[in-house]
Write a protein that holds these residues in place. Structure first.
Motif, mmCIF file in Angstrom:
data_model
loop_
_atom_site.group_PDB
_atom_site.id
_atom_site.type_symbol
_atom_site.label_atom_id
_atom_site.label_comp_id
_atom_site.label_asym_id
_atom_site.label_seq_id
_atom_site.Cartn_x
_atom_site.Cartn_y
_atom_site.Cartn_z
ATOM 1 N N CYS A 277 12.520 36.389 23.703
ATOM 2 C CA CYS A 277 13.193 37.398 22.880
ATOM 3 C C CYS A 277 14.707 37.243 22.931
ATOM 4 N N VAL B 243 10.681 38.931 15.410
ATOM 5 C CA VAL B 243 10.026 40.237 15.511
ATOM 6 C C VAL B 243 10.305 41.070 14.260
ATOM 7 N N ARG C 8 7.649 42.231 11.348
ATOM 8 C CA ARG C 8 7.473 43.645 11.022
ATOM 9 C C ARG C 8 7.429 43.854 9.516
ATOM 10 N N ILE D 82 2.500 43.426 16.915
ATOM 11 C CA ILE D 82 3.447 42.426 17.415
ATOM 12 C C ILE D 82 3.573 42.600 18.919
ATOM 13 N N VAL D 83 3.367 41.513 19.657
ATOM 14 C CA VAL D 83 3.478 41.510 21.107
ATOM 15 C C VAL D 83 4.662 40.623 21.490
ATOM 16 N N ALA D 84 5.605 41.169 22.232
ATOM 17 C CA ALA D 84 6.785 40.417 22.657
ATOM 18 C C ALA D 84 6.702 40.133 24.145
ATOM 19 N N ALA E 293 13.417 44.267 21.482
ATOM 20 C CA ALA E 293 12.245 43.872 20.710
ATOM 21 C C ALA E 293 11.432 45.090 20.292
ATOM 22 N N GLN E 294 11.291 46.039 21.208
ATOM 23 C CA GLN E 294 10.562 47.271 20.887
ATOM 24 C C GLN E 294 11.279 48.059 19.792
ATOM 25 N N ALA F 46 8.377 45.583 17.863
ATOM 26 C CA ALA F 46 7.291 45.101 18.717
ATOM 27 C C ALA F 46 6.463 46.286 19.211
ATOM 28 N N ASN F 47 5.155 46.190 19.068
ATOM 29 C CA ASN F 47 4.266 47.271 19.493
ATOM 30 C C ASN F 47 4.013 47.258 20.992
ATOM 31 N N CYS G 283 5.341 45.235 24.700
ATOM 32 C CA CYS G 283 6.317 44.351 25.351
ATOM 33 C C CYS G 283 5.832 44.027 26.763
#
Length: 343
Positions: free
Chosen positions: A174, A182, A186, A193-195, A206-207, A211-212, A214
């Motif tokens: 990230c 990311v 979106r 989405i996983v970071a 990222a969140q 990102a859903n 992290c």
């Protein structure tokens, strides 16, 4: 003109340099903002072999046309512009197919390697051919426009990756490009989405960007966490934005059977590949290089707010202070993502 010149490994001078002469099909751009790219930071110490001194680096830039060559059409002094980092020929077989990033005669602004030397935009002026110019949307600040090159890398990577509505997408790394991926994901219709990163601050960004989930991979088993999240299936697609063996290994093993990995990071020239896992689970590996005509959509994404680049700009500083900012980035100072130098 004044320019920030890399004169030796990790050594810069701010000096007088001849103003670039322009060819008939080129324009002279008065630079207003130029971002420090990670490739410049890695290049300044000689580790990549693509920034051989003396060289004016810088390829993430925006400014105003100061002068036009005799064959230039549809552009005039005063136009607000940005430009591709890639100077492509337009005539080779790849260019004729529209694959301008794979041009046989490709040069990159601010790069000095065995094949060519092309001075870049850490200077008051830079010469660029008219066919790589893009007009800036009204009201878009030069500092934000200088982010379009990095965004184009993210958009190109996502565009090259087959995906379906509802897919679980994994972003490993990230940093600047990963955070932009990311945001692009979106907007692309994926379901989740996983970071993954080692840095909590980057994961927090990222969140914020969409990102859903992290995962801090030095405190949690990232592969196990993705498997649990997907009911033991694995992610559908993954983007690796670092370019080293551990992060690529994480991306491969976190994918489902038949999943696809797009390799964006390029930090290490060679990696150890989990070949058996790739072969027996039919993982698709896809490389992605620079961008290929995505600038217009990227400018629209920034101008509309669909992609927010402002939080990624950690600092704006005058070009005269460029050397110190390079040193701070090279030292991996915490909290720095993108530094934009203004002229």
């Amino acid at each position: 003109m004044k320019a920030l010149m890399l004169v030796d490994k990790c050594k810069f001078t701010f000096e007088d340099f001849p103003e670039p002469a322009i060819a008939p099909d080129e324009v002279l751009v008065q630079v207003r903002a130029c971002g420090i790219c990670g490739s410049d930071v890695h290049g300044m110490d000689g580790s990549t072999g693509r920034r051989k001194p003396p060289i004016i680096m810088g390829h993430e830039a925006a400014g105003v046309i100061a002068q036009c060559g005799s064959a230039v059409k549809n552009w005039k002094p005063g136009d607000r512009v940005t430009f591709d980092s890639t100077v492509y020929c337009g005539t080779c077989s790849f260019c004729r197919q529209g694959l301008i990033n794979l041009c046989d005669n490709r040069k990159v602004l601010g790069v000095s390697c065995d094949d060519y030397r092309r001075h870049g935009a850490f200077a008051e002026f830079v010469a660029v051919p008219q066919h790589i110019l893009y007009r800036l949307p009204d009201g878009l600040p030069f500092e934000e426009a200088a982010m379009v090159e990095a965004l184009s890398v993210a958009v190109h990577a996502v565009n090259r990756t087959p995906r379906s509505l509802g897919d679980t997408a994994l972003v490993v790394g990230c940093g600047m490009i990963g955070l932009l991926i990311v945001q692009v994901l979106r907007n692309s219709g994926v379901g989740r989405i996983v970071a993954i990163d080692l840095d909590r601050e980057k994961l927090d960004m990222a969140q914020k960007f969409g990102a859903n989930v992290c995962i801090k991979s030095d405190t949690e088993d990232a592969v196990a966490a993705v498997q649990k999240l997907t009911g033991g299936r694995g992610a559908d697609i993954a983007f690796e934005a670092v370019g080293i063996t551990p992060s690529i290994k994480t991306a491969i093993f976190a994918l489902r059977k038949g999943g696809a990995l797009t390799l964006v990071g390029n930090l290490s020239p060679q990696i150890d590949l989990s070949l058996q896992s790739v072969v027996t689970r039919e993982i698709t590996l896809r490389g992605t290089c620079a961008s290929c005509g995505e600038y217009p959509v990227c400018l629209d994404l920034i101008a509309s707010g669909a992609v927010d680049v402002k939080p990624l700009i950690s600092a704006k500083a005058p070009l005269t202070e460029g050397a110190s900012w390079f040193q701070r980035l090279h030292a991996k100072e915490k909290g720095l993502v993108k530094v934009v130098l203004t002229v």
